[in-house]
Design an enzyme around this catalytic site. Sequence first.
Site, PDB file in Angstrom:
ATOM      1  N   ASP A 102       7.711   0.587   1.639  1.00  0.00           N
ATOM      2  CA  ASP A 102       6.895  -0.534   2.131  1.00  0.00           C
ATOM      3  C   ASP A 102       6.682  -1.604   1.005  1.00  0.00           C
ATOM      4  O   ASP A 102       7.248  -1.660  -0.121  1.00  0.00           O
ATOM      5  CB  ASP A 102       5.330   0.003   2.116  1.00  0.00           C
ATOM      6  CG  ASP A 102       4.889   0.230   1.100  1.00  0.00           C
ATOM      7  OD1 ASP A 102       5.340   0.978  -0.133  1.00  0.00           O
ATOM      8  OD2 ASP A 102       3.398   0.118   0.559  1.00  0.00           O
ATOM      9  N   GLU A 153       5.808  -0.748  -2.487  1.00  0.00           N
ATOM     10  CA  GLU A 153       6.783   0.123  -3.113  1.00  0.00           C
ATOM     11  C   GLU A 153       6.511   1.398  -3.595  1.00  0.00           C
ATOM     12  O   GLU A 153       6.878   1.975  -4.456  1.00  0.00           O
ATOM     13  CB  GLU A 153       7.258  -0.593  -4.413  1.00  0.00           C
ATOM     14  CG  GLU A 153       7.573  -2.012  -4.483  1.00  0.00           C
ATOM     15  CD  GLU A 153       8.030  -2.807  -5.585  1.00  0.00           C
ATOM     16  OE1 GLU A 153       7.365  -2.891  -6.508  1.00  0.00           O
ATOM     17  OE2 GLU A 153       9.188  -3.288  -5.456  1.00  0.00           O
TER      18      GLU A 153
END
Length: 438
Positions: A206, A209
């Site tokens: 995402d 991270e």
Amino acid sequence: MDFFGPTKRLTCGFFIAVHLYAPLLRARTLPDARLDQTFRNSYELIFANLNRIDVSPGAVIASPSKSNPDYFYHWLRDASLTNRSLFAVYDATSDRGLQSRLLSNFYSWVSFEKRTQENSLTASVGLGEPIFLVTGDVATKPWGRPQSDGPASRATALSQWALYLIENGERKFVEDNLYKAELPARTLIKRDLEYVSLNWRLPSYDLWEEVKGTHFYTLAVQRKSLLTGAVLADKLSDPFAAQAYREQADAIGKELSKFLEIENREYISVTRDQVEGWTHKKSGLDIAVILAANHGLVGDRFFSDHQSKFIKTAEKIEDTFSTYPVNKDSKLARAIGRYPEDVYDGSGFSGGNPWFLATHAMAEFYCNLANMNSNPAQKKQLQEKGRSFLLRSLNHVNPTTGEMTEQFSRQSGALMGARNLTWSYASYLTAYLACRSN
Ligand code: NOJ
Ligand code: NOJ
């Protein structure tokens, strides 16, 4: 100085008449001069991060900070969102000097991204590589890979510039560098769009991270890149590609709908089908959904069909951060963090804090809603709500230098995390522009 002169699209007498009264309009739309000053500071501070002797021209450092935390890298996401914001400024200003600085930065960015993209072709995750050295080489350190929002956001920002350049007689530059109707793709945008079209179904990390899975944010910006890219493909005589991109965008739209009803929640959840990464995010509530609206969905049918669910999500996010001490007893709008379970404090894990870019995202969201609303009373209310988040953010900006970091303390409101974060400024620019319109 008159920042916003007559619009570049003087299409009828009505517009001209309106602009004769521009000072009056500005007085009405910009209630606090500090908001204007912060706008100018924000693009100047971005320029300061971009034009440094210790980075290649066109590289966008996330922050000048080289330790605690080390953010002295070119993150594809941050770079693309920054260029999205700079295009919005270019489009809004009539200051020729500023426009030429922006254009010259854009050309440097294109040259730099040609290198990063070329380098990522041989990286382990291909174009899903999220982070590069300031030389344009792939950063080989262990990291959450792939991150698939990056190439999508790059394609969208580049396509916006490309459409503008075509209108202004620069078609050859666009075909040579940005989009050529050929396969295998060799130009920047076309490569990104092919990557998005072929890979969007695969799980990725995402935007924070931390979690590998299927993400509302990533899908929303992927869809946006294909829709914007399709317009460009049509203009550049690539109709079959345009059709293929639109078909994939439709399929992504169906995936996005699946996020609306997870566990009968009132709000839109951020991730489905997690396969790897942190498991502490139980609520699924995340400012990434509002960022998805701002970066990928506003103005779109998907957004209008589900507007009330987005508003519910924004309200829940605002509620959840009322527990931060900095938000107690305040007459100001709430300072907003990433998600309620966040523990990242900008260099360690002592607990989550409000972020500038999250607080600005709420401003942009409500001001976008205001701009779409034709009921004068509701419009005003939404606009005031949006601006209240910008005013909140001003409370934490360094009053002398204009500095914004990544975060500010949930206890005291003091600046925390990476200093001079490029994305903090970039997020202010688009929020401000949304909030200044009538
Ligand atoms: C740095 C990431 O960019 C940030 O989003 C994350 O929260 C921390 N590392 C912890 O993984
Ligand atoms: C951490 C954030 O989580 C991530 O979204 C960002 O790309 C990096 N910091 C760099 O600013």
